[in-house]
Design an enzyme around this catalytic site. Structure first.
Site, PDB file in Angstrom:
ATOM      1  N   GLU A 192     107.290  85.670 -40.752  1.00 20.47           N
ATOM      2  CA  GLU A 192     107.646  86.094 -39.399  1.00 20.47           C
ATOM      3  C   GLU A 192     108.970  86.843 -39.386  1.00 20.47           C
ATOM      4  OE1 GLU A 192     105.876  86.125 -36.820  1.00 20.47           O
ATOM      5  OE2 GLU A 192     104.195  84.948 -37.566  1.00 20.47           O
ATOM      6  N   TYR A 275     110.862  83.679 -30.188  1.00 21.43           N
ATOM      7  CA  TYR A 275     109.564  84.092 -30.720  1.00 21.43           C
ATOM      8  C   TYR A 275     109.272  83.413 -32.055  1.00 21.43           C
ATOM      9  CZ  TYR A 275     106.318  86.648 -33.557  1.00 21.43           C
ATOM     10  OH  TYR A 275     105.297  86.940 -34.409  1.00 21.43           O
ATOM     11  N   ASP A 293     105.589  88.583 -28.896  1.00 23.89           N
ATOM     12  CA  ASP A 293     106.268  89.656 -29.600  1.00 23.89           C
ATOM     13  C   ASP A 293     105.816  90.983 -29.023  1.00 23.89           C
ATOM     14  OD1 ASP A 293     103.689  89.919 -30.549  1.00 23.89           O
ATOM     15  OD2 ASP A 293     104.290  90.244 -32.635  1.00 23.89           O
ATOM     16  N   CYS A 361      87.318  96.530 -28.430  1.00 27.85           N
ATOM     17  CA  CYS A 361      88.247  95.475 -28.029  1.00 27.85           C
ATOM     18  C   CYS A 361      87.456  94.299 -27.441  1.00 27.85           C
ATOM     19  CB  CYS A 361      89.244  96.000 -27.007  1.00 27.85           C
ATOM     20  SG  CYS A 361      90.387  94.722 -26.395  1.00 27.85           S
TER      21      CYS A 361
END
Length: 577
Positions: A192, A275, A293, A361
């Site tokens: 991350e 985050y 994010d 999507c």
């Protein structure tokens, strides 16, 4: 007296509602105290209130005990009774406190499509997770127990293996299923931090090298800052490397190499923001907390058609609050880590910034942004307009003078004794803090000003080489100075144009002089490194660009020059003549 006694409790409640209470009602006397005149002004006083009784009797006043606050004498410093102009002004400016429900309804009023996301959250969540299980990328730190094409395998060495052995094979199959929880949290945390402002394909390469060198948090905590910077070189934003080292030392020293298992505890680790804390807590420990994010901001603003709410990257904006609501409504309580990774995956591979693949999507049916673009009710609107962003200020332009100082014995033929180069360490903190570089200085003059342009840079070199300890003795001769040209490197807030000069020092006698080594001078740490060391040392991308100017020049000097006749025949051969 019967009706009067029956009315007494009601009158007491009425009186208590009209006047601020001073004592509990249970402590109120039923009859007015006889010595009330001798008591301080905050006791219960009696007030005559006429009570209507049956018509056969005349109304007469009855004494009812009630709380009466003492009258305050106006302060000489105050006006308008008990309120000063300053207090009244402050009260007028104070924001009205609203409940969370009122805040949500207010946001829905500004962005009506939020209500659809809230109502359709279960369906949207299931569709996204189904897509993720079928289509997610294989990343070395990722494991999805519901994956249809890459379920996490067991570690090749089984339980009880060495920390480095647990990561064996993760480059092709992902993280093993039986990696110890704290080691898995460490791998997620490193990924991350590396993924911030860096493409994921590049991150995967660096992550594999990183865990090969430091497979768990204890190994990283024992590393030096220079070693960490060397492994980080090329990823940019070098402060992140320092955050990883500081965070690892904190986890080892404070928690015995065990990571906190929730976002609140992880937020106390140095360098871990909201985050990163949410991502590690949800992916490694299964805490149902949404990680927001840039990818999640893009997906949520388009899903709910969040327009006119400001920059969603700023936490105080209405757009940011709307995104947080979306993420909180959608988060899966049973698979929070997979869901957060699915949102990131969707934003990185489908709902991209400039060319979203809306046709494939999984959330297209519920996407208000796509529907708004298709309807054409807002002229010129495109889903790529979201998220809305404030215009960033122009990057600051700076010109930097750089001296590439090379030291070598005189008259050395090609392939002879290896040369060495002077490097200085940047001050800790600030831009590229603690990294090695060629001597440099920011200049306000133009390179056309001659050696004056390199005056500050030359002062850095002289401070490091004073006294002959670095090769600046009487046995050293500055053989040549040649311009290498310019190269540009862009940071997040500034653009540097490096104007480099190559300066060769010929050392008359190698004697006690070392081709590698270092020291301190002028409050700067310096060292000489060989060309081989320069290739492997952790240097920033800007420094490597400068070194490439030198290597290209050296290659051009070695390349044989083609004659004019040779060029003519080469052109004819190309045309087939």
């Amino acid at each position: 007296l019967g009706p009067i006694r029956a009315l007494r409790p009601r009158l007491q409640r009425l009186a208590a509602s009209l006047v601020k209470r001073r004592t509990p009602i249970a402590a109120e006397p039923r009859d007015p105290p006889r010595d009330f005149a001798l008591r301080p002004p905050r006791v219960f006083l009696s007030r005559q209130i006429p009570i209507a009784v049956p018509r056969s009797r005349r109304p007469r006043p009855h004494l009812v005990a009630m709380a009466v606050p003492p009258a305050k004498a106006p302060s000489p410093k105050r006006v308008n009774g008990d309120k000063s102009p300053k207090a009244s002004k402050a009260k007028a400016k104070a924001p009205r406190r609203t409940s969370p429900t009122e805040d949500i309804e207010d946001l829905i009023g500004k962005h009506p499509s939020l209500a659809s996301v809230r109502d359709d959250a279960p369906r949207l969540r299931d569709e996204l997770l189904a897509w993720y299980d079928k289509s997610h990328r294989i990343l070395p730190w990722r494991r999805n127990f519901h994956s249809q094409h890459a379920p996490p395998p067991p570690s090749p060495r089984g339980d009880g293996a060495e920390p480095r052995e647990y990561w064996a094979g993760c480059d092709t199959a992902g993280a093993p299923a039986n990696v110890p929880i704290d080691q898995y949290a460490y791998g997620v945390w490193v990924s991350e931090v590396m993924s911030q402002q860096t493409q994921i394909e590049r991150v995967a390469q660096y992550w594999l090298k990183w865990v090969e060198r430091w497979p768990d948090v204890s190994a990283l905590a024992a590393a030096t800052r220079e070693e960490v910077n060397e492994s980080w070189a090329g990823l940019g934003y070098y402060r992140r490397a320092g955050f990883l080292l500081d965070g690892a030392r904190h986890v080892v020293e404070s928690n015995g190499a065990s990571f906190p298992d929730d976002a609140e505890g992880l937020a106390h680790v140095p360098g871990v923001g909201p985050y990163t804390a949410a991502a590690v807590a949800s992916i490694a420990f299964g805490e149902p907390v949404a990680a927001v994010d840039g990818n999640v901001i893009r997906v949520c603003t388009r899903l709910a058609a969040v327009t006119g709410g400001g920059d969603a990257a700023k936490p105080s904006s209405d757009a940011a609050k709307a995104v947080r609501l979306c993420a909180d409504w959608l988060i899966s309580s049973s698979r929070p880590g997979d869901f957060n990774q699915a949102m990131m995956e969707l934003g990185a591979t489908v709902c991209t910034p400039k060319a979203p693949a809306c046709g494939r999507c999984p959330l297209r049916e519920g996407c208000a942004g796509a529907a708004l673009e298709l309807a054409g009710t807002r002229p010129g609107f495109k889903v790529t307009d979201l998220p809305e962003k404030e215009k960033k200020p122009e990057k600051r332009e700076e010109r930097v003078a750089v001296k590439v100082v090379e030291r070598r014995p005189p008259g050395v033929a090609e392939g002879g004794v290896e040369s060495s180069f002077l490097l200085v360490r940047r001050p800790e903190g600030g831009l590229l803090g603690g990294l090695w570089e060629f001597p440099s200085a920011i200049e306000t003059t133009e390179p056309s000003d001659g050696e004056d342009f390199y005056a500050k840079c030359a002062a850095v070199v002289d401070a490091c080489t004073a006294g002959g300890t670095a090769g600046g003795s009487s046995g050293t001769v500055r053989a040549s100075r040649v311009s290498l040209g310019e190269v540009t490197h862009t940071f997040s807030h500034v653009r540097h144009t490096y104007v480099a000069q190559h300066e060769v020092w010929e050392v008359a006698s190698d004697g006690d002089e070392k081709r590698s080594g270092g020291g301190t001078g002028g409050a700067r740490e310096w060292r000489w490194v060989t060309a081989t060391e320069l290739e492997t040392l952790g240097l920033s991308s800007g420094v490597r660009k400068i070194y490439e100017l030198l290597t290209k020049r050296e290659k051009a000097k070695k390349a044989p020059r083609e004659s004019a006749i040779g060029k003519l025949f080469a052109k004819k051969a190309k045309r087939g003549e």
